[in-house]
Design a protein around this motif. Structure first.
Motif, mmCIF file in Angstrom:
data_model
loop_
_atom_site.group_PDB
_atom_site.id
_atom_site.type_symbol
_atom_site.label_atom_id
_atom_site.label_comp_id
_atom_site.label_asym_id
_atom_site.label_seq_id
_atom_site.Cartn_x
_atom_site.Cartn_y
_atom_site.Cartn_z
ATOM 1 N N LEU A 208 0.979 -1.164 0.022
ATOM 2 C CA LEU A 208 0.075 0.070 -0.014
ATOM 3 C C LEU A 208 0.823 1.407 -0.049
ATOM 4 C CD1 LEU A 208 -2.263 -1.110 2.466
ATOM 5 C CD2 LEU A 208 -2.692 -1.314 0.389
ATOM 6 N N SER A 209 0.756 2.064 -0.909
ATOM 7 C CA SER A 209 1.607 3.328 -1.013
ATOM 8 C C SER A 209 1.141 4.380 0.092
ATOM 9 C CB SER A 209 1.349 4.048 -2.420
ATOM 10 O OG SER A 209 0.117 4.577 -2.664
ATOM 11 N N LYS A 210 1.983 5.264 0.352
ATOM 12 C CA LYS A 210 1.831 6.248 1.239
ATOM 13 C C LYS A 210 0.636 7.148 0.819
ATOM 14 C CE LYS A 210 6.484 6.488 3.170
ATOM 15 N NZ LYS A 210 7.743 7.270 3.338
ATOM 16 N N ASP A 211 0.741 7.567 -0.408
ATOM 17 C CA ASP A 211 -0.686 8.248 -1.126
ATOM 18 C C ASP A 211 -1.848 7.566 -0.664
ATOM 19 O OD1 ASP A 211 0.456 10.500 -2.003
ATOM 20 O OD2 ASP A 211 1.214 9.532 -3.696
ATOM 21 N N LEU A 212 -1.975 6.453 -1.000
ATOM 22 C CA LEU A 212 -3.320 5.421 -0.871
ATOM 23 C C LEU A 212 -3.485 5.672 0.616
ATOM 24 C CD1 LEU A 212 -5.403 3.792 -1.848
ATOM 25 C CD2 LEU A 212 -4.240 1.861 -1.862
ATOM 26 N N ILE A 213 -2.639 5.263 1.524
ATOM 27 C CA ILE A 213 -2.715 5.313 3.153
ATOM 28 C C ILE A 213 -3.280 6.582 3.542
ATOM 29 C CG2 ILE A 213 -2.014 5.042 5.267
ATOM 30 C CD1 ILE A 213 0.043 2.876 4.147
ATOM 31 N N LEU A 214 -2.950 7.694 2.892
ATOM 32 C CA LEU A 214 -3.242 8.960 3.423
ATOM 33 C C LEU A 214 -4.703 9.278 2.892
ATOM 34 C CD1 LEU A 214 -0.192 11.342 2.536
ATOM 35 C CD2 LEU A 214 -1.147 11.065 4.742
ATOM 36 N N GLU A 215 -5.148 8.910 1.781
ATOM 37 C CA GLU A 215 -6.532 9.120 1.047
ATOM 38 C C GLU A 215 -7.437 8.124 1.897
ATOM 39 O OE1 GLU A 215 -8.972 7.811 -2.735
ATOM 40 O OE2 GLU A 215 -6.645 7.945 -2.841
ATOM 41 N N ARG A 216 -7.094 6.883 2.214
ATOM 42 C CA ARG A 216 -8.041 6.099 2.841
ATOM 43 C C ARG A 216 -8.273 6.160 4.350
ATOM 44 N NH1 ARG A 216 -9.297 1.661 -0.555
ATOM 45 N NH2 ARG A 216 -11.091 1.400 1.009
ATOM 46 N N GLY A 219 -8.214 10.611 4.838
ATOM 47 C CA GLY A 219 -9.069 11.298 3.878
ATOM 48 C C GLY A 219 -8.472 12.394 3.159
ATOM 49 N N TYR A 220 -7.292 12.279 2.829
ATOM 50 C CA TYR A 220 -6.637 13.421 2.220
ATOM 51 C C TYR A 220 -6.860 13.108 0.680
ATOM 52 C CZ TYR A 220 -4.198 14.692 6.181
ATOM 53 O OH TYR A 220 -3.639 15.260 7.504
ATOM 54 N N ASP A 221 -7.381 13.974 -0.054
ATOM 55 C CA ASP A 221 -7.383 13.711 -1.585
ATOM 56 C C ASP A 221 -6.450 14.575 -2.270
ATOM 57 O OD1 ASP A 221 -8.866 15.947 -0.902
ATOM 58 O OD2 ASP A 221 -10.862 15.707 -1.813
ATOM 59 N N PHE A 222 -5.340 15.160 -1.444
ATOM 60 C CA PHE A 222 -4.608 16.028 -1.946
ATOM 61 C C PHE A 222 -3.243 15.432 -1.589
ATOM 62 C CE2 PHE A 222 -5.898 17.529 1.985
ATOM 63 C CZ PHE A 222 -4.703 17.925 2.597
ATOM 64 N N GLY A 223 -2.167 16.006 -2.063
ATOM 65 C CA GLY A 223 -0.910 15.724 -1.464
ATOM 66 C C GLY A 223 -0.612 15.947 -0.197
ATOM 67 N N GLY A 224 -0.380 14.830 0.528
ATOM 68 C CA GLY A 224 -0.391 15.186 2.072
ATOM 69 C C GLY A 224 1.233 14.937 2.430
ATOM 70 N N ASN A 225 1.201 14.945 3.794
ATOM 71 C CA ASN A 225 2.575 14.791 4.576
ATOM 72 C C ASN A 225 3.103 13.391 4.802
ATOM 73 O OD1 ASN A 225 4.758 14.961 6.195
ATOM 74 N ND2 ASN A 225 3.658 16.001 7.983
ATOM 75 N N TYR A 226 3.925 12.860 3.730
ATOM 76 C CA TYR A 226 4.111 11.512 4.202
ATOM 77 C C TYR A 226 4.667 11.252 5.443
ATOM 78 C CZ TYR A 226 3.783 11.191 -0.977
ATOM 79 O OH TYR A 226 3.200 10.930 -2.172
#
Length: 262
Positions: A208-216, A219-226
Protein backbone atom coordinates in the motif's frame (compact mmCIF):
# COMPACT_ATOMS: atom_id res chain seq x y z
CA UNK A 1 -6.14 32.34 1.26
CA UNK A 2 -8.88 29.97 2.39
CA UNK A 3 -10.59 27.17 0.53
CA UNK A 4 -14.03 28.30 -0.63
CA UNK A 5 -16.73 26.04 0.86
CA UNK A 6 -18.25 24.52 -2.25
CA UNK A 7 -20.45 21.62 -3.07
CA UNK A 8 -19.73 18.61 -5.25
CA UNK A 9 -22.18 17.08 -7.65
CA UNK A 10 -22.05 13.39 -8.49
CA UNK A 11 -23.55 12.11 -11.75
CA UNK A 12 -25.26 8.75 -12.18
CA UNK A 13 -22.00 7.10 -13.25
CA UNK A 14 -20.42 8.15 -9.97
CA UNK A 15 -17.98 10.65 -11.44
CA UNK A 16 -17.45 13.80 -9.39
CA UNK A 17 -17.48 17.27 -10.82
CA UNK A 18 -17.22 20.73 -9.30
CA UNK A 19 -20.56 22.48 -8.79
CA UNK A 20 -20.88 26.22 -8.54
CA UNK A 21 -21.97 27.00 -4.96
CA UNK A 22 -25.27 28.81 -4.60
CA UNK A 23 -26.17 31.18 -1.77
CA UNK A 24 -28.48 28.56 -0.27
CA UNK A 25 -25.87 25.80 -0.46
CA UNK A 26 -23.30 28.01 1.23
CA UNK A 27 -25.73 28.92 3.99
CA UNK A 28 -26.54 25.24 4.51
CA UNK A 29 -22.85 24.27 4.65
CA UNK A 30 -22.06 27.08 7.08
CA UNK A 31 -25.03 26.17 9.30
CA UNK A 32 -23.89 22.55 9.43
CA UNK A 33 -20.30 23.47 10.22
CA UNK A 34 -21.45 26.02 12.78
CA UNK A 35 -22.45 23.10 14.97
CA UNK A 36 -18.83 21.93 15.03
CA UNK A 37 -16.78 23.45 17.84
CA UNK A 38 -13.02 23.88 17.54
CA UNK A 39 -10.74 24.84 20.42
CA UNK A 40 -7.45 26.56 19.50
CA UNK A 41 -4.81 26.20 22.25
CA UNK A 42 -1.83 28.51 21.69
CA UNK A 43 -0.19 31.30 23.69
CA UNK A 44 0.53 33.42 20.60
CA UNK A 45 -2.34 35.96 20.40
CA UNK A 46 -1.60 36.86 16.76
CA UNK A 47 -1.73 33.23 15.66
CA UNK A 48 -4.88 32.56 17.66
CA UNK A 49 -6.54 35.55 16.02
CA UNK A 50 -5.49 34.35 12.57
CA UNK A 51 -6.82 30.82 13.19
CA UNK A 52 -10.04 32.20 14.62
CA UNK A 53 -10.63 34.24 11.45
CA UNK A 54 -9.67 31.39 9.11
CA UNK A 55 -11.81 28.77 10.85
CA UNK A 56 -14.74 31.11 11.45
CA UNK A 57 -14.70 31.91 7.73
CA UNK A 58 -14.93 28.16 7.14
CA UNK A 59 -18.12 28.15 9.22
CA UNK A 60 -16.84 26.61 12.47
CA UNK A 61 -17.52 27.85 15.99
CA UNK A 62 -14.12 28.70 17.47
CA UNK A 63 -12.95 29.12 21.06
CA UNK A 64 -9.40 29.66 22.27
CA UNK A 65 -7.16 28.99 25.25
CA UNK A 66 -3.66 30.31 25.97
CA UNK A 67 -2.59 27.62 28.44
CA UNK A 68 -3.15 24.00 29.31
CA UNK A 69 -5.21 24.88 32.38
CA UNK A 70 -7.45 27.15 30.32
CA UNK A 71 -7.84 24.41 27.71
CA UNK A 72 -9.14 21.98 30.33
CA UNK A 73 -11.50 24.64 31.63
CA UNK A 74 -12.87 25.27 28.14
CA UNK A 75 -13.28 21.54 27.59
CA UNK A 76 -15.20 21.20 30.87
CA UNK A 77 -17.50 24.14 30.21
CA UNK A 78 -18.14 23.71 26.48
CA UNK A 79 -18.49 20.75 24.16
CA UNK A 80 -15.53 20.54 21.78
CA UNK A 81 -15.21 18.41 18.63
CA UNK A 82 -11.61 19.16 17.67
CA UNK A 83 -8.57 20.77 19.31
CA UNK A 84 -5.77 22.57 17.47
CA UNK A 85 -2.92 22.36 19.99
CA UNK A 86 0.50 24.00 20.20
CA UNK A 87 3.20 22.02 22.02
CA UNK A 88 4.80 25.01 23.75
CA UNK A 89 2.57 26.01 26.65
CA UNK A 90 3.36 28.45 29.50
CA UNK A 91 2.24 26.03 32.22
CA UNK A 92 2.05 22.44 31.00
CA UNK A 93 3.98 20.99 28.08
CA UNK A 94 1.73 20.47 25.06
CA UNK A 95 2.46 16.73 25.08
CA UNK A 96 1.06 16.46 28.60
CA UNK A 97 -1.94 18.58 27.63
CA UNK A 98 -2.57 16.24 24.69
CA UNK A 99 -2.30 13.17 26.89
CA UNK A 100 -4.79 14.55 29.43
CA UNK A 101 -7.20 15.67 26.73
CA UNK A 102 -7.12 12.20 25.20
CA UNK A 103 -7.72 10.51 28.55
CA UNK A 104 -10.64 12.81 29.31
CA UNK A 105 -12.29 12.53 25.88
CA UNK A 106 -11.26 9.44 23.86
CA UNK A 107 -13.26 10.50 20.78
CA UNK A 108 -11.89 14.04 20.63
CA UNK A 109 -9.97 14.89 17.44
CA UNK A 110 -6.57 16.46 18.26
CA UNK A 111 -4.39 18.19 15.69
CA UNK A 112 -0.99 19.36 16.90
CA UNK A 113 0.17 22.62 15.28
CA UNK A 114 3.70 23.50 16.35
CA UNK A 115 7.03 25.00 15.40
CA UNK A 116 8.89 21.99 16.79
CA UNK A 117 10.23 19.97 13.92
CA UNK A 118 12.07 17.03 15.50
CA UNK A 119 10.78 13.53 14.74
CA UNK A 120 10.87 12.77 18.48
CA UNK A 121 8.33 15.53 19.06
CA UNK A 122 5.99 13.98 16.49
CA UNK A 123 6.37 10.53 18.02
CA UNK A 124 5.70 11.93 21.49
CA UNK A 125 2.62 13.79 20.26
CA UNK A 126 1.22 10.74 18.51
CA UNK A 127 1.88 8.50 21.47
CA UNK A 128 0.09 11.04 23.64
CA UNK A 129 -2.99 10.58 21.44
CA UNK A 130 -2.79 13.21 18.67
CA UNK A 131 -4.57 12.39 15.40
CA UNK A 132 -2.51 14.62 13.11
CA UNK A 133 0.58 16.83 13.20
CA UNK A 134 1.15 20.05 11.24
CA UNK A 135 4.32 22.12 11.46
CA UNK A 136 4.55 25.90 11.51
CA UNK A 137 4.74 27.79 9.24
CA UNK A 138 1.68 26.24 7.60
CA UNK A 139 -0.55 26.79 4.61
CA UNK A 140 -4.04 27.91 5.64
CA UNK A 141 -5.68 25.84 2.93
CA UNK A 142 -3.85 22.68 3.97
CA UNK A 143 -4.73 23.19 7.64
CA UNK A 144 -8.41 23.70 6.76
CA UNK A 145 -8.37 20.53 4.64
CA UNK A 146 -6.68 18.52 7.42
CA UNK A 147 -9.32 19.64 9.91
CA UNK A 148 -12.12 18.78 7.48
CA UNK A 149 -10.63 15.31 6.91
CA UNK A 150 -10.35 14.56 10.63
CA UNK A 151 -13.94 15.61 11.25
CA UNK A 152 -15.21 13.63 8.26
CA UNK A 153 -13.44 10.50 9.47
CA UNK A 154 -14.87 11.00 12.96
CA UNK A 155 -18.37 11.14 11.50
CA UNK A 156 -17.78 7.96 9.50
CA UNK A 157 -16.61 6.14 12.63
CA UNK A 158 -19.60 7.35 14.68
CA UNK A 159 -22.02 6.02 12.05
CA UNK A 160 -20.70 2.55 12.71
CA UNK A 161 -19.53 0.04 10.17
CA UNK A 162 -18.38 -3.51 9.75
CA UNK A 163 -18.98 -6.15 12.42
CA UNK A 164 -16.03 -8.20 11.24
CA UNK A 165 -12.90 -9.30 13.07
CA UNK A 166 -9.81 -9.12 10.88
CA UNK A 167 -7.11 -11.73 11.48
CA UNK A 168 -3.59 -12.19 10.21
CA UNK A 169 -0.96 -14.45 11.80
CA UNK A 170 -1.39 -13.92 15.58
CA UNK A 171 -2.93 -10.47 15.12
CA UNK A 172 -6.67 -9.91 15.38
CA UNK A 173 -8.48 -6.61 14.86
CA UNK A 174 -11.93 -6.41 16.42
CA UNK A 175 -13.61 -3.77 14.23
CA UNK A 176 -16.84 -3.16 16.23
CA UNK A 177 -14.94 -3.30 19.53
CA UNK A 178 -12.19 -1.11 18.10
CA UNK A 179 -9.45 -3.10 19.81
CA UNK A 180 -6.58 -5.30 18.62
CA UNK A 181 -4.76 -8.32 20.04
CA UNK A 182 -1.42 -10.05 19.46
CA UNK A 183 -2.33 -13.51 20.65
CA UNK A 184 -4.03 -12.82 23.98
CA UNK A 185 -2.24 -9.50 24.56
CA UNK A 186 -4.60 -6.55 24.24
CA UNK A 187 -3.20 -3.56 22.35
CA UNK A 188 -4.50 -0.12 23.28
CA UNK A 189 -4.75 2.11 20.19
CA UNK A 190 -5.81 5.66 19.47
CA UNK A 191 -8.59 6.11 16.92
CA UNK A 192 -6.10 6.98 14.18
CA UNK A 193 -3.79 4.07 15.00
CA UNK A 194 -6.78 1.75 14.87
CA UNK A 195 -7.95 3.03 11.49
CA UNK A 196 -4.43 2.63 10.07
CA UNK A 197 -4.08 -0.90 11.42
CA UNK A 198 -7.53 -1.82 10.17
CA UNK A 199 -6.66 -0.66 6.66
CA UNK A 200 -3.28 -2.42 6.63
CA UNK A 201 -4.58 -5.74 7.96
CA UNK A 202 -7.66 -5.57 5.74
CA UNK A 203 -5.26 -5.48 2.79
CA UNK A 204 -2.66 -7.88 4.16
CA UNK A 205 0.03 -9.04 1.70
CA UNK A 206 -0.74 -6.11 -0.61
CA UNK A 207 1.76 -3.27 -0.85
CA UNK A 208 0.00 0.00 0.00
CA UNK A 209 1.49 3.32 -1.07
CA UNK A 210 1.69 6.30 1.28
CA UNK A 211 -0.61 8.24 -1.04
CA UNK A 212 -3.25 5.51 -0.79
CA UNK A 213 -2.87 5.32 2.99
CA UNK A 214 -3.27 9.10 3.32
CA UNK A 215 -6.38 8.94 1.15
CA UNK A 216 -8.05 5.99 2.85
CA UNK A 217 -7.06 6.58 6.49
CA UNK A 218 -6.72 10.35 6.77
CA UNK A 219 -9.14 11.22 3.98
CA UNK A 220 -6.63 13.39 2.10
CA UNK A 221 -7.53 13.81 -1.56
CA UNK A 222 -4.47 15.99 -2.10
CA UNK A 223 -0.72 15.64 -1.65
CA UNK A 224 -0.28 15.06 2.06
CA UNK A 225 2.54 14.83 4.56
CA UNK A 226 4.19 11.46 4.07
CA UNK A 227 5.98 11.88 7.38
CA UNK A 228 2.73 11.50 9.29
CA UNK A 229 2.30 8.01 7.80
CA UNK A 230 5.86 7.09 8.74
CA UNK A 231 5.38 8.32 12.29
CA UNK A 232 2.12 6.40 12.74
CA UNK A 233 3.59 3.20 11.31
CA UNK A 234 6.48 3.52 13.73
CA UNK A 235 4.07 4.05 16.63
CA UNK A 236 2.03 1.02 15.54
CA UNK A 237 5.12 -1.16 15.30
CA UNK A 238 6.16 -0.20 18.83
CA UNK A 239 2.79 -1.34 20.16
CA UNK A 240 2.48 -4.46 18.01
CA UNK A 241 5.98 -5.63 18.94
CA UNK A 242 5.96 -4.57 22.60
CA UNK A 243 5.75 -8.20 23.74
CA UNK A 244 8.69 -9.30 21.59
CA UNK A 245 6.46 -10.49 18.75
CA UNK A 246 7.86 -10.65 15.20
CA UNK A 247 7.32 -7.71 12.85
CA UNK A 248 4.18 -7.72 10.72
CA UNK A 249 4.25 -4.24 9.13
CA UNK A 250 7.11 -4.12 6.65
CA UNK A 251 8.50 -1.22 4.65
CA UNK A 252 8.83 -1.67 0.89
CA UNK A 253 11.36 0.97 -0.12
CA UNK A 254 9.97 3.37 -2.68
CA UNK A 255 6.61 1.58 -2.69
CA UNK A 256 4.94 1.80 0.73
CA UNK A 257 4.02 -0.72 3.43
CA UNK A 258 2.75 -4.28 3.56
CA UNK A 259 1.44 -6.56 6.31
CA UNK A 260 2.99 -9.98 5.95
CA UNK A 261 4.49 -12.69 8.11
CA UNK A 262 8.05 -13.68 7.28
Amino acid sequence: MVIDPGVRATNEAGARSEARPTRDSLRSAFAERGGIRILVVDDDPALVDLLRRVLTYQGYTVRSASSGAEAFEQLSNYGVDLVVLDLTMPDLDGIEVCRRLREATPDLQILILTGRGRPDDEIAGLEAGADDFVRKPFDHNVLAARISSLLRRRDEISRGGSSEVLRYADLSVDVPGRVAYRGSRRIELTSTEFELLRFLVGNAQHVLSKDLILERVWGYDFGGNYNIVEVYVRALRLKLEAGGEPRLIHTMRGAGYVVRSD
